[in-house]
Write an enzyme that holds these catalytic residues in place. Structure first.
Site, mmCIF file in Angstrom:
data_model
loop_
_atom_site.group_PDB
_atom_site.id
_atom_site.type_symbol
_atom_site.label_atom_id
_atom_site.label_comp_id
_atom_site.label_asym_id
_atom_site.label_seq_id
_atom_site.Cartn_x
_atom_site.Cartn_y
_atom_site.Cartn_z
ATOM 1 C CG LEU A 279 9.281 1.038 3.809
ATOM 2 C CD1 LEU A 279 8.986 -0.392 3.341
ATOM 3 C CD2 LEU A 279 9.300 1.116 5.328
ATOM 4 C CG ASP B 206 11.658 9.478 -5.096
ATOM 5 O OD1 ASP B 206 11.604 8.695 -4.132
ATOM 6 O OD2 ASP B 206 10.642 9.849 -5.728
ATOM 7 C CG ASP C 6 10.348 6.798 -14.646
ATOM 8 O OD1 ASP C 6 10.114 5.766 -13.969
ATOM 9 O OD2 ASP C 6 9.583 7.217 -15.532
ATOM 10 C CB VAL C 7 12.853 2.559 -11.240
ATOM 11 C CG1 VAL C 7 13.614 3.214 -10.101
ATOM 12 C CG2 VAL C 7 11.380 2.351 -10.881
ATOM 13 C CB SER D 56 5.212 -6.806 -0.493
ATOM 14 O OG SER D 56 4.080 -6.852 0.357
ATOM 15 C CE1 TYR E 217 3.174 -3.143 -3.509
ATOM 16 C CE2 TYR E 217 2.368 -4.879 -2.067
ATOM 17 C CZ TYR E 217 3.235 -3.826 -2.308
ATOM 18 O OH TYR E 217 4.170 -3.471 -1.357
ATOM 19 C CE LYS F 254 6.544 -4.554 -3.673
ATOM 20 N NZ LYS F 254 7.804 -3.811 -3.917
#
Ligand code: NAD
Length: 248
Positions: free
Chosen positions: A19, A38, A63-64, A143, A156, A160
């Site tokens: 995405l 990325d 690296d976030v 999400s 997850y 989210k």
């Protein structure tokens, strides 16, 4: 005809594929300069080569989960050109499993990448986008699982859902600088992440989708272009479901 993002600079995290890559392409096609950020440096460089025909993209390793890395990304992105305008917090991972079998590390990893990563992105995008005084747009990728909750994805779904709260709080905090903050809730999209699902699992999930099909990455990119551009100047704190109606 001009593009919707002519003259703007956008950062997309996790843009080497999936995405994020589709959003990078969508932004380039609307005239933006795009920083493809990325964890996978080589994949980011390959993505930029693939995007060369669409416009001016730059690969930056990031690296976030690491504050210094995100701060450097924001500085790098705002250094050239006319400053930073758009930031998409998209980088993500999956570590599915039932809670009983999930090590704490499998929970923390999701919080680190999705929640901490998006918070750091909002923090540094807020600092740098504000610098040129003309406002801008932050797009967080949540999400539909963060709204509905999905078995086997407690980590997850938690992460989210947190992004929805982050979006609203950051939207209020950054509104005085004319920085809008919105979130997209994708449904099941055709990416490597969805390909990790067993075929029977994917088929079962598609029965929940009123439009009856998997989504295409460009359909997330179209929503991101809307939220990034002047097509949405009065939209902030919004959660846009792009899910074919799944869990509406
Ligand atoms: N694919 C779907 O069906 C779907 C549905 C809902 C939400 N999403 C969300 O959309 C986003 C993108 O999903 P995708 O399917 O394109 O995923 P993907 O796995 O194809 O791509 C994710 C990218 O993020 C990068 N990344 C991972 N950890 C990172 C880190 N710490 N720092 C920087 N980059 C990192 C990866 O290297 C990869 O290039 C994610 O946040 C995901 O949770 C996806």
């Amino acid at each position: 005809m001009g593009g919707l993002l002519d003259g703007r600079t956008a950062v997309v995290t996790g843009a080497a594929r999936g995405l994020g890559f589709a959003m990078a392409r969508g932004f380039l096609q609307q005239g933006a300069r795009v920083v493809v950020a990325d964890l996978d440096k080589d994949a980011a460089a390959t993505a930029v080569e693939e995007l060369a025909a669409d416009g001016q993209a730059l690969a930056v390793a990031c690296d976030v989960t690491d504050e210094l890395s995100v701060a450097e990304l924001a500085e790098r992105a705002s250094r050239d050109g006319a400053g930073l305008d758009v930031w998409v917090n998209n980088a993500g991972i999956l570590r599915n499993g039932d809670m009983a079998d999930m090590p704490l590390s499998g929970f923390r990893a999701l919080i680190d990448v999705h929640v901490q990563g998006s918070w750091l992105g909002c923090k540094y995008a807020g600092i740098h986008i504000g610098a040129h005084g003309r406002g801008g747009s932050i797009v967080n990728i949540s999400s539909i699982g963060g709204k509905a909750g999905l078995a086997g994805q407690t980590n997850y779904s938690t992460a989210k859902a947190a992004i929805l709260g982050l979006t609203k709080a950051a939207a209020k905090e950054l509104a005085p600088k004319s920085i809008r903050v919105n979130t997209i809730l994708p449904g099941i999209m055709r990416t490597a992440m969805a390909e990790q699902l067993a075929p029977e699992d994917l088929a079962a999930r598609l029965t929940d989708v009123p439009l009856g099909r998997i989504g295409e990455p460009h359909e997330i990119a179209d929503a991101a272009v809307f939220l990034a551009s002047d097509m949405s100047t009065f939209v902030t704190g919004a959660a846009l479901e792009v899910s074919g109606g799944r869990f509406m």
